[in-house]
Each structure stands twice: as structure tokens, then as C-alpha cells.
Scaffold this active site. Structure first.
Site, PDB file in Angstrom:
ATOM      1  N   LYS A  89       0.850  -1.206   0.000  1.00  0.00           N
ATOM      2  CA  LYS A  89       0.000   0.000   0.000  1.00  0.00           C
ATOM      3  C   LYS A  89       0.883   1.253   0.000  1.00  0.00           C
ATOM      4  O   LYS A  89       0.670   2.171  -0.790  1.00  0.00           O
ATOM      5  CB  LYS A  89      -0.884   0.014   1.242  1.00  0.00           C
ATOM      6  CG  LYS A  89      -1.554   1.354   1.513  1.00  0.00           C
ATOM      7  CD  LYS A  89      -2.427   1.371   2.747  1.00  0.00           C
ATOM      8  CE  LYS A  89      -1.686   1.694   3.995  1.00  0.00           C
ATOM      9  NZ  LYS A  89      -1.480   3.137   4.264  1.00  0.00           N
ATOM     10  N   ASN A  90       1.902   1.264   0.864  1.00  0.00           N
ATOM     11  CA  ASN A  90       2.692   2.482   1.038  1.00  0.00           C
ATOM     12  C   ASN A  90       3.732   2.698  -0.047  1.00  0.00           C
ATOM     13  O   ASN A  90       4.364   3.753  -0.091  1.00  0.00           O
ATOM     14  CB  ASN A  90       3.340   2.504   2.431  1.00  0.00           C
ATOM     15  CG  ASN A  90       2.292   2.732   3.507  1.00  0.00           C
ATOM     16  OD1 ASN A  90       1.128   3.030   3.192  1.00  0.00           O
ATOM     17  ND2 ASN A  90       2.663   2.565   4.752  1.00  0.00           N
ATOM     18  N   CYS A  93      -5.202  12.506  12.532  1.00  0.00           N
ATOM     19  CA  CYS A  93      -5.895  11.219  12.681  1.00  0.00           C
ATOM     20  C   CYS A  93      -5.533  10.667  14.054  1.00  0.00           C
ATOM     21  O   CYS A  93      -4.816  11.291  14.825  1.00  0.00           O
ATOM     22  CB  CYS A  93      -5.485  10.264  11.568  1.00  0.00           C
ATOM     23  SG  CYS A  93      -3.763   9.837  11.661  1.00  0.00           S
ATOM     24  N   ARG A 102      -0.745  15.551  12.111  1.00  0.00           N
ATOM     25  CA  ARG A 102       0.102  15.169  10.972  1.00  0.00           C
ATOM     26  C   ARG A 102       0.270  16.377  10.053  1.00  0.00           C
ATOM     27  O   ARG A 102      -0.344  16.489   9.016  1.00  0.00           O
ATOM     28  CB  ARG A 102      -0.511  13.961  10.278  1.00  0.00           C
ATOM     29  CG  ARG A 102      -0.633  12.802  11.285  1.00  0.00           C
ATOM     30  CD  ARG A 102      -1.082  11.517  10.681  1.00  0.00           C
ATOM     31  NE  ARG A 102      -0.087  10.938   9.788  1.00  0.00           N
ATOM     32  CZ  ARG A 102      -0.344   9.825   9.069  1.00  0.00           C
ATOM     33  NH1 ARG A 102      -1.524   9.283   9.132  1.00  0.00           N
ATOM     34  NH2 ARG A 102       0.572   9.326   8.276  1.00  0.00           N
ATOM     35  N   ASP A 132       4.973   1.408  11.851  1.00  0.00           N
ATOM     36  CA  ASP A 132       3.801   0.678  11.338  1.00  0.00           C
ATOM     37  C   ASP A 132       3.769  -0.768  11.809  1.00  0.00           C
ATOM     38  O   ASP A 132       2.790  -1.470  11.557  1.00  0.00           O
ATOM     39  CB  ASP A 132       3.765   0.711   9.810  1.00  0.00           C
ATOM     40  CG  ASP A 132       3.480   2.111   9.296  1.00  0.00           C
ATOM     41  OD1 ASP A 132       3.669   2.344   8.095  1.00  0.00           O
ATOM     42  OD2 ASP A 132       3.103   2.964  10.109  1.00  0.00           O
ATOM     43  N   ARG A 184      -8.550  -0.438   4.535  1.00  0.00           N
ATOM     44  CA  ARG A 184      -7.724   0.613   3.926  1.00  0.00           C
ATOM     45  C   ARG A 184      -6.370   0.041   3.522  1.00  0.00           C
ATOM     46  O   ARG A 184      -5.758   0.511   2.580  1.00  0.00           O
ATOM     47  CB  ARG A 184      -7.483   1.755   4.930  1.00  0.00           C
ATOM     48  CG  ARG A 184      -8.717   2.528   5.293  1.00  0.00           C
ATOM     49  CD  ARG A 184      -8.373   3.769   6.087  1.00  0.00           C
ATOM     50  NE  ARG A 184      -7.453   4.645   5.346  1.00  0.00           N
ATOM     51  CZ  ARG A 184      -7.138   5.867   5.751  1.00  0.00           C
ATOM     52  NH1 ARG A 184      -7.638   6.340   6.895  1.00  0.00           N
ATOM     53  NH2 ARG A 184      -6.327   6.620   5.060  1.00  0.00           N
TER      54      ARG A 184
HETATM   55  C1  EPZ Z   1       3.978   7.448   5.853  1.00  0.00           C
HETATM   56  O1  EPZ Z   1       3.163   8.468   6.397  1.00  0.00           O
HETATM   57  C2  EPZ Z   1       3.122   6.189   5.869  1.00  0.00           C
HETATM   58  N1  EPZ Z   1       1.940   6.385   5.031  1.00  0.00           N
HETATM   59  C3  EPZ Z   1       2.701   5.859   7.302  1.00  0.00           C
HETATM   60  O2  EPZ Z   1       1.982   4.627   7.270  1.00  0.00           O
HETATM   61  C4  EPZ Z   1       3.966   5.671   8.140  1.00  0.00           C
HETATM   62  O3  EPZ Z   1       3.592   5.435   9.487  1.00  0.00           O
HETATM   63  C5  EPZ Z   1       4.842   6.927   8.046  1.00  0.00           C
HETATM   64  O4  EPZ Z   1       5.138   7.218   6.666  1.00  0.00           O
HETATM   65  C6  EPZ Z   1       6.157   6.768   8.796  1.00  0.00           C
HETATM   66  O5  EPZ Z   1       6.877   5.689   8.278  1.00  0.00           O
HETATM   67  C7  EPZ Z   1       2.064   6.245   3.690  1.00  0.00           C
HETATM   68  O6  EPZ Z   1       3.139   5.964   3.180  1.00  0.00           O
HETATM   69  C8  EPZ Z   1       0.823   6.442   2.886  1.00  0.00           C
HETATM   70  P1  EPZ Z   1       5.881  11.036   7.847  1.00  0.00           P
HETATM   71  P2  EPZ Z   1       3.672  10.024   6.363  1.00  0.00           P
HETATM   72  O7  EPZ Z   1       5.674  12.263   7.036  1.00  0.00           O
HETATM   73  O8  EPZ Z   1       4.385  10.269   5.100  1.00  0.00           O
HETATM   74  C9  EPZ Z   1       5.854  14.311  11.258  1.00  0.00           C
HETATM   75  C10 EPZ Z   1       0.218   3.145   7.699  1.00  0.00           C
HETATM   76  O9  EPZ Z   1      -0.143   2.604   8.751  1.00  0.00           O
HETATM   77  N2  EPZ Z   1       5.788  15.296  10.154  1.00  0.00           N
HETATM   78  O10 EPZ Z   1       7.176  10.291   7.747  1.00  0.00           O
HETATM   79  O11 EPZ Z   1       2.510  10.863   6.708  1.00  0.00           O
HETATM   80  C11 EPZ Z   1       4.542  13.530  11.377  1.00  0.00           C
HETATM   81  O12 EPZ Z   1       3.603  14.279  12.145  1.00  0.00           O
HETATM   82  C12 EPZ Z   1       0.608   4.611   7.694  1.00  0.00           C
HETATM   83  O13 EPZ Z   1       0.337   2.558   6.599  1.00  0.00           O
HETATM   84  C13 EPZ Z   1       5.879  16.652  10.451  1.00  0.00           C
HETATM   85  O14 EPZ Z   1       5.994  17.039  11.613  1.00  0.00           O
HETATM   86  O15 EPZ Z   1       4.710  10.004   7.582  1.00  0.00           O
HETATM   87  C14 EPZ Z   1       4.972  12.261  12.069  1.00  0.00           C
HETATM   88  O16 EPZ Z   1       5.040  12.490  13.460  1.00  0.00           O
HETATM   89  C15 EPZ Z   1       0.367   5.270   9.039  1.00  0.00           C
HETATM   90  N3  EPZ Z   1       5.816  17.557   9.437  1.00  0.00           N
HETATM   91  C16 EPZ Z   1       6.387  12.035  11.517  1.00  0.00           C
HETATM   92  O17 EPZ Z   1       6.817  13.291  10.969  1.00  0.00           O
HETATM   93  C17 EPZ Z   1       5.687  17.178   8.126  1.00  0.00           C
HETATM   94  O18 EPZ Z   1       5.653  18.049   7.239  1.00  0.00           O
HETATM   95  C18 EPZ Z   1       6.433  10.983  10.421  1.00  0.00           C
HETATM   96  O19 EPZ Z   1       5.583  11.418   9.390  1.00  0.00           O
HETATM   97  C19 EPZ Z   1       5.603  15.799   7.841  1.00  0.00           C
HETATM   98  C20 EPZ Z   1       5.666  14.867   8.862  1.00  0.00           C
END
Ligand code: EPZ
Length: 420
Positions: free
Chosen positions: A27-28, A120, A125, A310, A401
Site C-alpha cells: 500500500k505504502n 488522525c 500530521r 507501522d 484501507r
Molecule cells: C507514511 O506516512 C506512511 N503512510 C505511514 O503509514 C507511516 O507510518 C509513516 O510514513 C512513517 O513511516 C504512507 O506511506 C501512505 P511522515 P507520512 O511524514 O508520510 C511528522 C500506515 O499505517 N511530520 O514520515 O505521513 C509527522 O507528524 C501509515 O500505513 C511533520 O511534523 O509520515 C509524524 O510524526 C500510518 N511535518 C512524523 O513526521 C511534516 O511536514 C512521520 O511522518 C511531515 C511529517
């Protein structure tokens, strides 16, 4: 295809699982590639999982003007006649990954308008790193009442260097997409290097982009005038694989997952071995077996190649069955322990303080459980498999999902799960 009629299941616990199942497409890895499709004229994608999040992204691409067929994991799409560059709030409020369209639409149209995704259950996020990167590299960004409009200045593509304050997966993916047509070069430092990010780089390079990973976590993106049609097969879903392996262990059985890439899971597999499970690696396969008492461990989630956030909810169920206490520290999201509250309904002995949970051996007994996110939903099912009595798990729309045919795979392995 998921049985999307049912939003709840009943799980008769304590059946040891055994046998072999195949991994779904990731998915990711699929979601960021789908968001980048406006950069291409056409695409043929294989091993695409049939998930509600995928259908959400396809409905956005259709809204933008793409035409496609999607059947049995094969997506064939034409994007030559896109006429929209806005992804409105009705889409983004349902799924955060829709914010990944900002970069591609900025590259293709010189402007993009995307609704701010909501937070969420796993935490706030924000998109601050995404937007700071766009601005630093030459775009204008306006955020009016949750509608984000980014635009190239005088139509000039992004260029220069940007260092991400945190190696955000989504920000890395958005900034890559926003930079592929740069008039010169964009260099991104402190990027995410998860397998799903590197697959997106590989996919774009196959389509004619010029993206190089240097010094472990720097991406150099040399601009190209356009991308071409490409055919690509999506990598296996490492998080689904880990979830199925934990099902084998907590049910005191032995589960083999084929068509997977063990090297994507080295850290979480190491944790299972440390707990006392038996892990056997084959060519594209992993077998996880319960071979006697489990021991508690300390796990701290982090960015790749650390223990993935995850996989955190799944291993917390295994920790409940360990003879000695475990410590679980969530360092990526600011609140990803909601599932632990639910597990306490089954008699789980868990103490939580901020982002640290101490998990002790617990004899789980059946309960009625709710789910609040997709990994939590899967973990509630893992708990039901390993508790006495019949457990009910609801809100399975979260499961659909990210997991294709998850209940069917578990029943194939000997579980006794029925839709209600
Ligand atoms: C991706 O989400 C994945 N989703 C998530 O999987 C996964 O948990 C996450 O990466 C971390 O590995 C998809 O790929 C669709 P991040 P993403 O931006 O890109 C903070 C699942 O269960 N952050 O690396 O949204 C954020 O709040 C899902 O499949 C900022 O502060 O993750 C979080 O605390 C859940 N500012 C941390 O970084 C930003 O601009 C990691 O977020 C962006 C992120």
C-alpha cells in the site's frame, strides 16, 4: 477483494495457525506512485493491492482527468488529458496520502490546490516540512482556511538545496515529485530512505527522471524535460508481511509468507528473534514459528532501518504473551497507543506514560473491541486470535484501507473468523 459488506468480525481464539500465504502489493509503495502519475503520459502497474485507499487515490486521478482500467492487480492508466490541478478538501479529509498530489501537480501545471488533510488517531500530521521545502526551492505557498495553493514563480521550476528537519516519508516523496522537471538541479538532504521511498525513485527513473541517492540520505534530482510511459510491478507489502508473521507467533503456530522481501524487515524480524520466535528466511519467503516461551524486549520505533512505527501495534500483542515485561517506545508519531487502551479490555496489563508503554504478560480473554486506525484494527484481530473465547472486532473499514483479504488469509491458515 475484502468482504466490504461487514464492518465487524467474530474471532474464536487459540487456534494455532499454520501454512503458507502470499504477500499483497505494498500500500505504502503504491500510494506515492499513484500520486506521481500526473508526471507521466501513461503507465502500466502490476501487483497493485485492491484496497479502499487505492480506490480513493484512483477517484482523485479520475477527478483530475485520467482514464484507467484496474483489474486483478493490473492498473493501466492514461494521463495525457488532465484538465484539473485541484484536489479538494472532500478528498484530502478522507486520506492523508492525497496531500502527495501537491508536488506532481505543481510540476505538471505550475500550480496546485490541495485541501489540508485532517489529523488522525495516531497524531497531528502537519505538512510543514513539505511546504517549507516548496518555498525554499522557489515556489509560493498560500494556506487559506485549510486550502493549500502552491505555485511556481514565473512558471520557473524548483531548484537549489533543501534540508528536511525530519526525514518525513511524505515530504520526501512530495519534494521529489515537485523537482523532477527542475530547470537545473534540486538537492534534498536528510531524506527518508524507506523502501517505499526508494521504490518511487526507481519508478520515476525508469520513466526517465534523473534521481541519485548519495551519502546515504541525500537525493540529487537533475531536471529532465518530461517523463515517458513505464511498466512497473509494486514491491511486496512489508507491513502486511510482518502482521501475518506475528499472527503465526501469537497463535503459537507457524506461518510462512511467500513473495516477500525479507531484507525490508531486518529490524522487526530481529525483534521477533530476540523475543524467542524462530524466523527462517527462504528465497523471497519468511517463516515465523512459535517454539516455546517468549521473552519481553525493548522496542523503540524510528525511521528506516530502525523498527518501523507501522509494526509497533502488532508487536505490542506479541509482548502481551511474553513471560517477562517489555518496553515499547513510539518515537515517530505523537500518539499511537490508542490500541493499547482497547487491549486492556481483554485483561492486558499495560502501563502508559506519554510515548512509553510497559507491557506485561497477560492472559487475554475475549472482549468487544473497536479499531481506530488500520494497524490498530489488524492488531485487535491478532489479540482475538490469541485470547480465550470469542472476540468481536469492529470498525473494520480501517482494516480494508491497508489489508487485502486479511481475514481470508488468516482463515486459510486455520483461524476461525466470521463476518457479522
Ligand atoms: C507514511 O506516512 C506512511 N503512510 C505511514 O503509514 C507511516 O507510518 C509513516 O510514513 C512513517 O513511516 C504512507 O506511506 C501512505 P511522515 P507520512 O511524514 O508520510 C511528522 C500506515 O499505517 N511530520 O514520515 O505521513 C509527522 O507528524 C501509515 O500505513 C511533520 O511534523 O509520515 C509524524 O510524526 C500510518 N511535518 C512524523 O513526521 C511534516 O511536514 C512521520 O511522518 C511531515 C511529517
Amino acid at each position: 477483494m475484502n468482504n466490504i459488506k461487514s464492518n465487524s468480525v467474530l474471532i474464536k481464539g487459540m487456534n494455532p495457525l499454520s501454512g503458507t500465504v502470499s504477500a499483497q502489493g505494498s500500500k505504502n509503495a503504491t500510494l506515492p506512485i499513484l500520486s506521481a502519475l500526473p508526471l507521466l503520459p501513461e503507465v502500466e502497474l502490476y501487483n497493485v493491492p485492491d484496497l479502499s485507499d487505492i480506490h480513493e487515490m484512483l477517484s482523485i486521478l479520475k477527478h483530475l482527468g485520467a482514464t484507467y482500467t484496474f483489474d486483478n492487480g493490473h492498473l493501466s492508466m492514461n494521463l495525457e488529458n488532465l484538465q484539473n490541478n485541484d484536489v479538494s478538501f472532500e478528498f484530502t479529509s478522507k486520506m492523508r496520502a492525497s496531500s502527495l498530489f501537491m508536488g506532481p501537480l505543481l510540476s505538471r501545471f505550475g500550480k496546485s490546490t490541495v485541501g489540508m488533510p485532517g489529523g488522525c488517531v495516531i497524531g497531528s500530521r502537519p505538512l510543514d516540512i513539505h511546504l517549507l521545502g516548496f518555498e525554499h526551492l522557489g515556489a509560493t505557498v498560500d494556506n487559506n482556511n485549510g486550502i493549500i495553493t502552491s505555485a511556481l514563480k514565473d512558471g520557473k521550476g524548483l531548484e537549489g538545496e533543501f534540508t528536511l528537519s525530519f526525514p518525513s516519508v511524505g515530504a520526501t516523496q512530495n519534494l521529489i515529485s515537485a523537482s523532477v522537471f527542475s530547470p537545473s538541479t534540486v538537492t534534498l538532504h536528510n531524506v527518508a530512505i524507506e523502501p517505499e521511498v526508494l521504490e518511487m525513485v526507481n519508478f520515476l527513473n525508469k520513466a526517465g527522471a534523473d534521481i541519485t541517492l548519495k551519502d546515504h540520505n541525500t537525493l540529487v534530482i537533475k531536471g529532465v524535460p518530461k517523463l515517458n510511459k513505464v511498466t512497473h510491478s509494486i514491491q511486496p507489502d512489508r507491513i502486511e508481511v510482518f502482521t501475518l508473521l506475528v499472527a503465526g507467533i501469537v497463535s503459537k503456530g507457524s506461518v510462512t509468507v511467500v513473495n516477500c522481501e525479507p531484507e525490508h524487515l531486518s529490524s522487526p524480524l530481529q525483534a521477533l528473534v530476540q523475543m524467542g520466535a524462530k524466523i527462517e528466511l527462504g528465497d523471497g519467503s519468511i517463516t515465523a514459528s512459535y517454539v516455546g516461551k517468549l521473552e519481553g524486549i525493548k522496542v523503540q520505533t524510528g525511521v528506516y532501518p530502525s523498527f518501523p512505527t507501522d509494526c509497533q501495534q502488532q508487536i505490542s500483542v506479541a509482548m502481551l504473551h511474553a513471560e517477562t515485561p517489555s518496553v515499547l517506545i513510539e518515537k515517530v508519531f505523537n500518539s499511537r497507543f490508542r490500541h493499547l487502551d482497547e487491549l486492556q479490555k481483554m485483561g492486558a496489563k499495560i502501563k502508559i506514560e506519554n510515548n512509553v508503554a510497559v507491557i506485561e504478560h497477560s492472559d487475554l480473554s475475549f472482549a468487544t473491541l473497536d479499531s481506530f486506525d488500520l494497524r490498530g484494527a489488524a492488531s485487535m484481530i491478532l489479540a482475538g486470535l490469541s485470547s480465550t473465547g470469542i472476540t468481536k472486532v469492529s470498525s473494520l473499514h480501517y482494516l480494508y484501507r491497508g489489508y487485502e483479504g486479511f481475514v481470508e488469509k488468516l482463515n486459510h491458515l486455520g483461524a476461525d473468523i466470521s463476518y457479522v
